[in-house]
Scaffold this active site. Structure first.
Site, PDB file in Angstrom:
ATOM      1  N   SER A 106      26.360  33.899  35.687  1.00  0.00           N
ATOM      2  CA  SER A 106      27.316  35.029  35.993  1.00  0.00           C
ATOM      3  C   SER A 106      27.785  35.104  37.472  1.00  0.00           C
ATOM      4  O   SER A 106      28.156  34.228  38.031  1.00  0.00           O
ATOM      5  CB  SER A 106      26.737  36.396  35.349  1.00  0.00           C
ATOM      6  N   HIS A 137      30.523  34.104  33.021  1.00  0.00           N
ATOM      7  CA  HIS A 137      31.170  35.415  32.739  1.00  0.00           C
ATOM      8  C   HIS A 137      32.155  35.261  33.737  1.00  0.00           C
ATOM      9  O   HIS A 137      32.269  35.128  35.005  1.00  0.00           O
ATOM     10  CB  HIS A 137      30.451  36.604  33.441  1.00  0.00           C
ATOM     11  N   ASP A 195      22.655  40.168  30.748  1.00  0.00           N
ATOM     12  CA  ASP A 195      23.060  39.217  29.720  1.00  0.00           C
ATOM     13  C   ASP A 195      22.044  37.992  29.721  1.00  0.00           C
ATOM     14  O   ASP A 195      21.732  37.566  31.012  1.00  0.00           O
ATOM     15  CB  ASP A 195      24.328  38.702  29.659  1.00  0.00           C
TER      16      ASP A 195
END
Lengths: 283, 195
Positions: free
Chosen positions: B19, B46, B139
């Site tokens: 991310s 992401h 996540d």
């Protein structure tokens, strides 16, 4: 979300898929909804989410309850079928439809458009608005079909949460909308209600790409981000239905990451707007 | 070098999640993959949903392997690097193919690392290697738990080495790891993971 997926595969990842297949077969026999040819990876995840929601730990227990409780099944159906779209999702797709497909469609005296797997209707209403702005809506019938009765009811109501409208408005303008999206809805307590006049040309109907046949000749099929939930055999069946339904040189619009090139019908269509996944049926 | 991770080189697939700070970390990681890397690599980063994203070109420019954005039901064989497209979840459908979905975002992310890791765990079981890199989300934690539950191997970037430590730290706290490594150690280990 507590990971049921995780707990299930801890037991035995091979048993998980056997139990899932048995569950899908049972649902088909009992309720005639056919998920047996859906992509297993998504089904696995959606069933797991439903099991969290309904607080069951074993697929076999879930199956036992589902077979005996139609109300539970209809609630579970929401987990298996609902796609969340938005109005004018991927504005560049709608722009391509507006500027490149509509001018060809305008040469027909009357038009039929099929939005297959329309779910809660965001893209149906989007097309209706663009058709109106192109002066084509009055001579068009839009068939909006789905297997989920609750989603169809929502689609038919044309009512969307107010907090989604600003995104929809941005998409509408990016798609080449000529006015303001607010021209088409009124705000009410329950949300933004779209103009009923747009709906006069839309027929909402129950139809399954897995089990039903073609119902009409159409000039354009829009089926976006539905085929990704199917395995290759079911994708071939669905695209076969579209092919059968379309007039020669009719149009097929898919989702931005969906392809025909690996399927049985790859030679039945040619790219029309390649980067937007708009295809044309070979004459 | 961690001896534990040298003990296992018998993987059939690699999944990678990143991310915040992930572009640079992934550039480093993919540029170090050897040209004869024999197994597929699946990546979730992401990314903003509606911005054109040249990630596959960016990574491909310095990677010895072909790098592409996933297409639905695409066949993926060893030696290919496949990236989740913006605004779609990437799932492993079979040992040879992927699937996409537009199911709801997970922890505000679509694509989500949990979705990739859990689906890969179901298909590859103990033959899966999962790598979780820098990020400021949580996540990946459930995904790491799923991979470990089926006996797959999990390498997590040392939070002290990560641009954004939250995501690797959260996963270590939630599910543990088979190895906690610097990015450099991960690259070295991958060079030795050739199957």
């Amino acid at each position: 979300m507590p990971s049921v997926v995780c707990r299930k595969i801890m037991e035995d990842e091979r048993l998980l898929d056997i139990e899932l297949r048995v569950l899908l077969e049972a649902i088909y026999l009992r309720y005639h909804y056919d998920f047996r040819s859906y992509a297993m990876s998504s089904i696995r995840r959606r069933v797991a989410q439903a099991m969290v929601r309904f607080k069951v730990d074993k697929i076999s227990d879930f199956q036992h309850d589902l077979l005996r409780d139609p109300v539970l099944f209809s609630e579970m159906l929401q987990y298996l079928t609902v796609q969340v779209s938005e109005m004018f999702r991927d504005p560049s797709y709608f722009k391509a439809i507006n500027t490149q497909v509509f001018p060809v469609l305008a040469t027909y005296p009357s038009l039929k458009i099929w939005v297959a797997g329309c779910s809660s209707g965001e893209e149906v209403w989007s097309l209706a608005i663009l058709l109106k702005e192109a002066g084509l809506l009055e001579r068009t019938i839009i068939y909006a079909t789905d297997i989920n009765a609750e989603a169809l009811r929502k689609a038919e109501s044309g009512t969307f949460d107010v907090d989604r409208i600003s995104q929809f408005s941005r998409n509408y303008l990016a798609a080449g909308g000529r006015h303001s999206l607010s021209d088409y809805y009124t705000s009410a307590y329950q949300g933004a209600v779209f103009d009923r006049a747009l709906k006069r040309q839309i027929v909402f109907a129950d139809h399954s790409l897995a089990t039903d046949a073609v119902f009409s000749e159409v000039h354009f099929v829009s089926c976006r981000n539905v085929l990704i939930y199917f395995n290759k055999q079911l994708q071939d069946r669905a695209v076969g239905l579209f092919h059968e339904s379309l007039v020669p040189l009719g149009f097929l619009g898919l989702g931005s990451k969906e392809a025909l090139q690996f399927g049985a019908h790859q030679n039945d269509f040619e790219p029309f707007v390649k980067e937007q996944k708009v295809f044309r049926k070979v004459a | 070098m961690n001896t534990l991770l040298c003990a296992r080189t018998d993987f059939d697939a690699v999944v990678v999640g990143a991310s915040a700070g992930g572009v640079s970390a992934l550039q480093t990681l993919t540029s170090r993959l050897p040209a004869d890397f024999g197994i597929p690599v699946f990546i979730v980063l992401h990314v903003p949903r509606d911005r054109p994203n040249g990630l596959s070109e960016l990574l491909g420019a310095r990677c010895a392997l072909p790098v592409s954005e996933a297409e639905d039901k695409q066949t993926v064989t060893g030696g290919n690097v496949v990236i989740a497209p913006p605004d779609y979840h990437l799932l492993i459908e079979t040992r040879e193919s992927v699937a996409l979905s537009v199911d709801a975002p997970v922890l505000f992310s679509r694509p989500a690392i949990d979705v990739l890791f859990e689906s890969a765990a179901c298909v590859f079981g103990a033959r899966l290697l999962a790598i979780l890199l820098t990020g400021a989300s949580t996540d990946g934690s459930e995904g790491v738990a799923a991979v470990r539950a089926v006996g797959g191997n999990v390498w997590i970037q040392d939070p002290a080495d990560a641009t954004a430590p939250l995501m690797p730290a959260a996963a270590i706290a939630h599910a543990g790891a088979d190895a906690v490594l610097t990015l450099e150690q991960i690259c070295l280990a991958l060079e030795n993971t050739n199957t």
